[in-house]
Scaffold this motif. Structure first.
Motif, PDB file in Angstrom:
ATOM      1  N   VAL A   1       8.807   5.292  -4.880  1.00 33.83           N
ATOM      2  CA  VAL A   1       7.995   5.091  -6.090  1.00 33.83           C
ATOM      3  C   VAL A   1       7.670   6.431  -6.737  1.00 33.83           C
ATOM      4  CG1 VAL A   1       5.733   4.320  -6.938  1.00 33.83           C
ATOM      5  CG2 VAL A   1       7.040   2.878  -5.345  1.00 33.83           C
ATOM      6  N   ASP A   2       7.233   7.377  -5.928  1.00 29.85           N
ATOM      7  CA  ASP A   2       6.910   8.706  -6.455  1.00 29.85           C
ATOM      8  C   ASP A   2       8.125   9.334  -7.131  1.00 29.85           C
ATOM      9  OD1 ASP A   2       5.775  11.186  -6.964  1.00 29.85           O
ATOM     10  OD2 ASP A   2       5.781  11.838  -4.879  1.00 29.85           O
ATOM     11  N   SER A   3       9.278   9.235  -6.478  1.00 31.63           N
ATOM     12  CA  SER A   3      10.505   9.823  -7.028  1.00 31.63           C
ATOM     13  C   SER A   3      10.900   9.160  -8.347  1.00 31.63           C
ATOM     14  CB  SER A   3      11.650   9.692  -6.026  1.00 31.63           C
ATOM     15  OG  SER A   3      11.388  10.421  -4.858  1.00 31.63           O
ATOM     16  N   ALA A   4      10.761   7.835  -8.411  1.00 32.76           N
ATOM     17  CA  ALA A   4      11.100   7.119  -9.644  1.00 32.76           C
ATOM     18  C   ALA A   4      10.219   7.585 -10.800  1.00 32.76           C
ATOM     19  CB  ALA A   4      10.956   5.613  -9.436  1.00 32.76           C
TER      20      ALA A   4
ATOM     21  N   GLN B   1       0.825  -1.206   0.000  1.00 32.64           N
ATOM     22  CA  GLN B   1       0.000   0.000   0.000  1.00 32.64           C
ATOM     23  C   GLN B   1       0.858   1.254   0.000  1.00 32.64           C
ATOM     24  OE1 GLN B   1      -3.486  -0.089   2.384  1.00 32.64           O
ATOM     25  NE2 GLN B   1      -3.875   2.088   2.179  1.00 32.64           N
ATOM     26  N   ALA B   2       2.029   1.179   0.625  1.00 29.99           N
ATOM     27  CA  ALA B   2       2.944   2.319   0.570  1.00 29.99           C
ATOM     28  C   ALA B   2       3.341   2.610  -0.872  1.00 29.99           C
ATOM     29  CB  ALA B   2       4.184   2.051   1.428  1.00 29.99           C
ATOM     30  N   ALA B   3       3.608   1.545  -1.637  1.00 31.39           N
ATOM     31  CA  ALA B   3       3.950   1.720  -3.057  1.00 31.39           C
ATOM     32  C   ALA B   3       2.779   2.322  -3.821  1.00 31.39           C
ATOM     33  CB  ALA B   3       4.344   0.376  -3.658  1.00 31.39           C
ATOM     34  N   TYR B   4       1.593   1.808  -3.573  1.00 25.39           N
ATOM     35  CA  TYR B   4       0.382   2.344  -4.216  1.00 25.39           C
ATOM     36  C   TYR B   4       0.200   3.818  -3.884  1.00 25.39           C
ATOM     37  CZ  TYR B   4      -4.561   3.370  -4.919  1.00 25.39           C
ATOM     38  OH  TYR B   4      -5.736   3.968  -5.288  1.00 25.39           O
ATOM     39  N   ASN B   5       0.415   4.163  -2.609  1.00 25.24           N
ATOM     40  CA  ASN B   5       0.246   5.562  -2.200  1.00 25.24           C
ATOM     41  C   ASN B   5       1.217   6.484  -2.941  1.00 25.24           C
ATOM     42  OD1 ASN B   5      -1.778   4.846  -0.435  1.00 25.24           O
ATOM     43  ND2 ASN B   5      -0.469   4.832   1.378  1.00 25.24           N
ATOM     44  N   GLY B   6       2.443   5.985  -3.160  1.00 30.19           N
ATOM     45  CA  GLY B   6       3.418   6.776  -3.897  1.00 30.19           C
ATOM     46  C   GLY B   6       2.991   7.011  -5.335  1.00 30.19           C
ATOM     47  N   ALA B   7       2.491   5.947  -5.974  1.00 30.73           N
ATOM     48  CA  ALA B   7       2.027   6.068  -7.352  1.00 30.73           C
ATOM     49  C   ALA B   7       0.791   6.964  -7.431  1.00 30.73           C
ATOM     50  CB  ALA B   7       1.715   4.690  -7.925  1.00 30.73           C
TER      51      ALA B   7
END
Length: 318
Positions: A247-250, A29-35
């Motif tokens: 994820v957001d940064s990528a 979910q942390a990854a999802y939140n970043g996206a």
């Protein structure tokens, strides 16, 4: 703000989650939140896929690459082999992986110094414990999760050298991340042995750990995402990993044509890991506890305190 169509056409992100799925309220979910943060800021939508078996990981990445998605981000160490195979097939596609290192010219590998954040949660556990007994419950028994456990143990012992630490893993397959019932049962067994604070690093399985702690009037410690809100007053803190930021940064780098490959290592100094303090647990963390943990944080960053990384030698010595 919506981005222009021309910019949107240049990046078509894809996310492949690990076992436990998008809504595990932890790692995925942390990854999802970043996206999602990236999408809300830029207007650029992303595709995502929740694997149900190991074989689906490679299939999903290959299908994304064939459809022209770029970059493709794999969440979790277990997808390293699949990502390596697919990245070789699509050398003009950018890939990223969280929690594993894949040495290819079109792959960004993002690693975290989980031992540092776990050390701080271990200190808090020892200071909050009334019995001198605390627990750790991991998901799949792999070196990465032993890394959490060892950092936690070192932090506990820094506060109370006589403390007793119970360490259990949930299993040896991917299902170890998706069994909250078993997580609760293991937590209850640790409580029965005298533990009154238990830290989980077990993905969706950990939801059962935190539930058991709340039900028994004990304290749980969350992981990856800030899980303090799940049981206000029963979650001592959470060892947060900035998977969302990674994820957001990528995606932002890809959008701005600033993509870089190679290894990124994120620890306390880079705000890659942290202990969570908010309105849900502020009454559990005394000013004295916070002062001691902040002092240790500064000393870890300066190098005065060396937190052992289990993955360097496969031992927990400190």
């Amino acid at each position: 703000m919506m981005c222009t169509a021309a910019v949107a056409d240049t990046i078509k992100p894809g996310i492949v989650y690990d076992f436990g799925g998008r809504n595990d309220r932890s790692f995925n979910q942390a990854a999802y939140n970043g996206a999602k943060t990236f999408q809300e800021r830029t207007g650029i939508a992303f595709r995502d896929f929740e694997i149900q078996s190991a074989s689906q990981s490679e299939q999903a990445m290959r299908n994304f690459a064939r459809r022209g998605l770029n970059p493709i981000i794999a969440i979790g160490f277990s997808q390293a082999g699949a990502l390596e195979r697919v990245a070789k097939e699509f050398p003009d596609t950018d890939f990223a992986i969280i929690d594993a290192e894949v040495n290819l010219p079109n792959v960004r590998s993002v690693l975290f110094q989980e031992e540092q954040g776990s050390y701080l949660t271990g200190m808090l556990a020892a200071m909050a414990s009334k019995t001198g007994k605390v627990g750790f419950i991991g998901g799949m028994d792999i070196p990465l999760i032993r890394k959490f456990a060892c950092g936690y143990e070192q932090g506990v012992k820094a506060v109370d050298p006589k403390a007793e630490i119970f360490i259990n893993m949930t299993g040896t397959t991917g299902s170890a991340w998706t069994d909250p019932v078993k997580g609760g049962e293991i937590a209850e067994s640790q409580f029965a042995r005298g533990a009154d604070v238990v830290f989980h690093a077990a993905g969706a399985t950990g939801i059962g750990v935190l539930q058991a702690a709340a039900d028994k009037g004990k304290l749980g410690i969350g992981v990856d995402s800030n899980q303090n809100y799940l049981h206000p007053g029963s979650v001592l803190t959470s060892m947060v990993k900035a998977v969302d930021v990674a994820v957001d940064s990528a995606l932002e780098d890809a959008k701005n044509d600033q993509w870089t490959n190679g290894v990124q290592i994120l620890g306390l100094n880079e705000n890659g890991v942290a202990y969570a303090l908010d309105e849900y647990n502020e009454k559990l963390i005394t000013p004295e506890m916070k002062e001691k943990v902040e002092k240790a944080k500064a000393e870890i960053i300066s190098g005065k305190i060396k937190v052992h990384d289990y993955m360097k030698d496969g031992t927990c010595t400190y």
